[in-house]
Scaffold this motif. Structure first.
Motif, PDB file in Angstrom:
ATOM      1  N   PRO A   1       0.808  -1.233   0.000  1.00  0.00           N
ATOM      2  CA  PRO A   1       0.000   0.000   0.000  1.00  0.00           C
ATOM      3  C   PRO A   1       0.837   1.277   0.000  1.00  0.00           C
ATOM      4  N   PHE A   2       1.973   1.282   0.699  1.00  0.00           N
ATOM      5  CA  PHE A   2       2.798   2.490   0.737  1.00  0.00           C
ATOM      6  C   PHE A   2       3.402   2.761  -0.638  1.00  0.00           C
ATOM      7  N   TRP A   3       3.744   1.692  -1.335  1.00  0.00           N
ATOM      8  CA  TRP A   3       4.245   1.836  -2.715  1.00  0.00           C
ATOM      9  C   TRP A   3       3.201   2.507  -3.587  1.00  0.00           C
ATOM     10  N   GLN A   4       1.924   2.163  -3.420  1.00  0.00           N
ATOM     11  CA  GLN A   4       0.876   2.784  -4.230  1.00  0.00           C
ATOM     12  C   GLN A   4       0.874   4.305  -4.038  1.00  0.00           C
ATOM     13  N   GLY A   5       1.056   4.723  -2.782  1.00  0.00           N
ATOM     14  CA  GLY A   5       1.077   6.160  -2.508  1.00  0.00           C
ATOM     15  C   GLY A   5       2.258   6.849  -3.166  1.00  0.00           C
ATOM     16  N   ARG A   6       3.414   6.201  -3.177  1.00  0.00           N
ATOM     17  CA  ARG A   6       4.607   6.819  -3.777  1.00  0.00           C
ATOM     18  C   ARG A   6       4.503   6.860  -5.295  1.00  0.00           C
ATOM     19  N   VAL A   7       3.867   5.852  -5.883  1.00  0.00           N
ATOM     20  CA  VAL A   7       3.609   5.903  -7.317  1.00  0.00           C
ATOM     21  C   VAL A   7       2.704   7.091  -7.624  1.00  0.00           C
ATOM     22  N   GLY A   8       1.643   7.237  -6.834  1.00  0.00           N
ATOM     23  CA  GLY A   8       0.737   8.368  -7.039  1.00  0.00           C
ATOM     24  C   GLY A   8       1.407   9.705  -6.810  1.00  0.00           C
ATOM     25  N   GLY A   9       2.330   9.766  -5.852  1.00  0.00           N
ATOM     26  CA  GLY A   9       3.014  11.017  -5.555  1.00  0.00           C
ATOM     27  C   GLY A   9       3.959  11.469  -6.650  1.00  0.00           C
ATOM     28  N   THR A  10       4.354  10.542  -7.525  1.00  0.00           N
ATOM     29  CA  THR A  10       5.249  10.902  -8.639  1.00  0.00           C
ATOM     30  C   THR A  10       4.539  10.770  -9.980  1.00  0.00           C
ATOM     31  N   ALA A  11       3.223  10.702  -9.982  1.00  0.00           N
ATOM     32  CA  ALA A  11       2.440  10.419 -11.191  1.00  0.00           C
ATOM     33  C   ALA A  11       2.905  11.253 -12.385  1.00  0.00           C
ATOM     34  N   GLY A  12       3.177  10.560 -13.471  1.00  0.00           N
ATOM     35  CA  GLY A  12       3.544  11.223 -14.718  1.00  0.00           C
ATOM     36  C   GLY A  12       4.995  11.606 -14.848  1.00  0.00           C
ATOM     37  N   LEU A  13       5.789  11.524 -13.779  1.00  0.00           N
ATOM     38  CA  LEU A  13       7.176  11.971 -13.844  1.00  0.00           C
ATOM     39  C   LEU A  13       8.087  10.899 -14.450  1.00  0.00           C
ATOM     40  N   VAL A  14       8.904  11.308 -15.410  1.00  0.00           N
ATOM     41  CA  VAL A  14       9.888  10.430 -16.038  1.00  0.00           C
ATOM     42  C   VAL A  14      11.216  11.155 -16.157  1.00  0.00           C
ATOM     43  N   LEU A  15      12.262  10.407 -16.414  1.00  0.00           N
ATOM     44  CA  LEU A  15      13.593  10.979 -16.634  1.00  0.00           C
ATOM     45  C   LEU A  15      13.819  11.205 -18.123  1.00  0.00           C
ATOM     46  N   THR A  16      14.368  12.354 -18.449  1.00  0.00           N
ATOM     47  CA  THR A  16      14.662  12.673 -19.845  1.00  0.00           C
ATOM     48  C   THR A  16      16.104  13.156 -19.966  1.00  0.00           C
ATOM     49  N   TYR A  17      16.582  13.123 -21.192  1.00  0.00           N
ATOM     50  CA  TYR A  17      17.899  13.678 -21.499  1.00  0.00           C
ATOM     51  C   TYR A  17      17.824  14.283 -22.894  1.00  0.00           C
ATOM     52  N   ASP A  18      18.201  15.525 -23.006  1.00  0.00           N
ATOM     53  CA  ASP A  18      18.172  16.226 -24.295  1.00  0.00           C
ATOM     54  C   ASP A  18      16.776  16.148 -24.925  1.00  0.00           C
TER      55      ASP A  18
END
Length: 531
Positions: A276-293
């Motif tokens: 359940p705590f993992w679900q909250g952390r996924v939701g807390g970062t919703a949509g965020l990805v790593l990019t380069y250039d």
């Protein structure tokens, strides 16, 4: 009869690998677990415990990368227009697929004709499989356990489409449940058998990812969520929409990634319930990805390292500016609580040597290392096709051959005899004699390689090496061998015509063997063994 290398003169006759009991003569001492590239999970745990934020953790392990929201990206945006773009492979190459509705309802449909043949309800067990003549059908389990087919039949592209807000499928073969997705049934072009995938949204997929324990610090879970989201988005961009899968992809799994993908495992609703705590952390970062250039970064993650991460190109992959070797000493600290901060694995030489063609392996040395400190090149020495040989392999090849935790390792070799080290000129041949049971040495731990060989010892070597037959019943040919512990072997040489003694009545067991006598012994003995 069995032939063997006799003494240290390399009599090479092509024996099968010895069946002698293996000794653990190789010790690999190492650190870390996994390929070592990208985010170190245990390192992230320790950094988060020390107060580092998700941005600081990701910036450390992916230097030069940038956190961005998926909605701001151009590349891949058309793929994200479908709210459920990801297909995760659950089963492959099955003769049929069984599933059950744990909650909700679902339409069971033939995708090519878009005809729905039945409504699956809570508690129903269904099967998708062949109906003959290249067609497929859905059938429902009746109370008596038999399956009742539902018409119409159709081509073998089908789906189970949730029709309620909370629809949960159970896949008995996986012993797992799945929600918030559509089951997709497809046929392998090669085998004609069935693949099962679940079609999901990216955030729904992440909820079922099984990577880190819930009790880890929040920032470490958030870092993992961002990396996992970036990985799955990269797969979506790489393979395109499900409708554009090529023949190889359809043959492989009809999916963007399997649920047991080497990069990350997906456990569905079953995994969600336990984290359940993992679900909250996924939701807390919703949509965020790593990019380069301004592109989605092709990130990786690993359990831990030997204190410094591996660069991507050191593993044979393409060099990337954000996948370089960085400090990972945090993974080896107390707060990391890393069970793989150090490890040791022991093997017998056969386990490694047989993979690379060695009959007997006598030495293993790491001769070069990557910037991270991992083993880049390993030289192995021993006997191949009954001749001394050396082979250079990558640290990754050695890791894979033995199933080691990582390539961050040292090797130590325990020689069979204390006085015959790995660098000895005839280490391989001497080890071979021991493995073949021809000799156990002059003592339990010594071979005495520089000592001369007596005629009685020579008799023992020949008889054991070539499995020469012994006479039946008591025989006493010579007057001077009654006190010899090798009396039986001496009589075996006489019985096989290999020797007639040094005189008509004497064998001279304590005399040393000259090279010319050795030639005679060998030629006669080999003639007998090949007859």
């Amino acid at each position: 009869m069995r032939r063997a290398a006799v003494l240290v003169l390399v009599v090479s006759l092509g024996f099968p690998v010895s069946t002698a009991v293996a000794e653990e003569d190789l010790a690999f001492t190492g650190s870390g677990w996994g390929h070592g590239v990208g985010l170190s999970q245990y390192g992230a745990r320790a950094m988060a415990d020390g107060g580092a934020t998700v941005s600081e953790i990701l910036g450390h392990y992916f230097p030069g990368s940038m956190l961005r929201n998926i909605d701001t990206l151009i590349v891949g945006s058309e793929l994200l227009a479908d709210g459920d773009p990801i297909w995760v492979g659950l089963l492959q190459d099955r003769s049929e697929v069984t599933f059950r509705l744990e909650a909700g309802v679902a339409d069971l449909c033939l995708d090519e004709s878009n005809v729905c043949v039945a409504l699956a309800e809570d508690g129903d067990t269904w099967r998708f499989g062949p109906a003959g003549e290249g067609l497929c059908m859905f059938s429902r389990m009746a109370e008596d356990g038999a399956y009742v087919p539902f018409e119409p039949y159709g081509t073998c592209s089908a789906s189970a489409r949730p029709m309620a807000e909370r629809t949960i499928f159970r896949i008995p073969r996986k012993a797992r449940s799945y929600r918030d997705g559509t089951l997709r049934f497809r046929t392998s072009p090669a085998s004609g058998r069935y693949h099962l995938s679940i079609e999901l949204g990216i955030e729904d997929f992440l909820g079922g990812v099984q990577e880190l324990p819930d009790f880890w610090p929040g920032a470490s879970l958030e870092a993992q969520a961002v990396v996992s989201r970036t990985v799955v988005l990269s797969r979506l961009i790489e393979h395109g929409s499900a409708g554009s899968f090529d023949e190889w992809r359809m043959e492989y799994c009809a999916c963007h990634l399997k649920d047991d993908d080497p990069e990350q495992s997906y456990g569905g609703h079953t995994a969600e319930l336990g984290h359940p705590f993992w679900q909250g952390r996924v939701g807390g970062t919703a949509g965020l990805v790593l990019t380069y250039d301004n592109q989605v970064a092709l990130v990786r993650f690993t359990s831990s390292t030997g204190g410094r991460t591996e660069s991507n190109d050191a593993t044979g992959e393409e060099s990337r500016p954000y996948l370089v070797s960085v400090d990972d000493s945090a993974a080896l600290t107390g707060p990391a609580a890393n069970p793989f901060s150090s490890w040791i694995e022991r093997f017998d030489g056969v386990s490694l040597g047989s993979v690379f063609g060695f009959r007997w392996l006598t030495d293993v040395q790491v001769v070069s290392r990557n910037e991270s400190g991992s083993a880049r090149s390993v030289v192995m020495s021993g006997i191949i096709v009954d001749r001394p040989a050396s082979i250079t392999a990558t640290g990754m090849a050695v890791r894979d051959a033995l199933g080691l935790h990582s390539t961050y390792f040292e090797v130590s070799v325990t020689p069979r005899f204390d006085d015959v080290g790995p660098g000895h000129s005839f280490a391989g041949e001497i080890l071979g004699l021991s493995k073949l049971g021809v000799t156990s040495g002059c003592t339990a731990t010594s071979y005495c390689p520089s000592d001369t060989v007596t005629r009685e010892q020579m008799a023992a070597f020949l008889v054991r090496a070539l499995d020469l037959a012994s006479p039946v019943g008591p025989v006493d040919t010579f007057d001077d061998d009654d006190g010899s512990i090798f009396g039986a072997e001496i009589e075996a040489l006489v019985f096989n015509g290999v020797t007639s003694g040094c005189t008509a009545t004497s064998y001279c067991p304590s005399d040393t063997v000259t090279r010319e006598q050795m030639a005679a012994f060998l030629v006669r003995a080999l003639s007998v063994s090949s007859a």
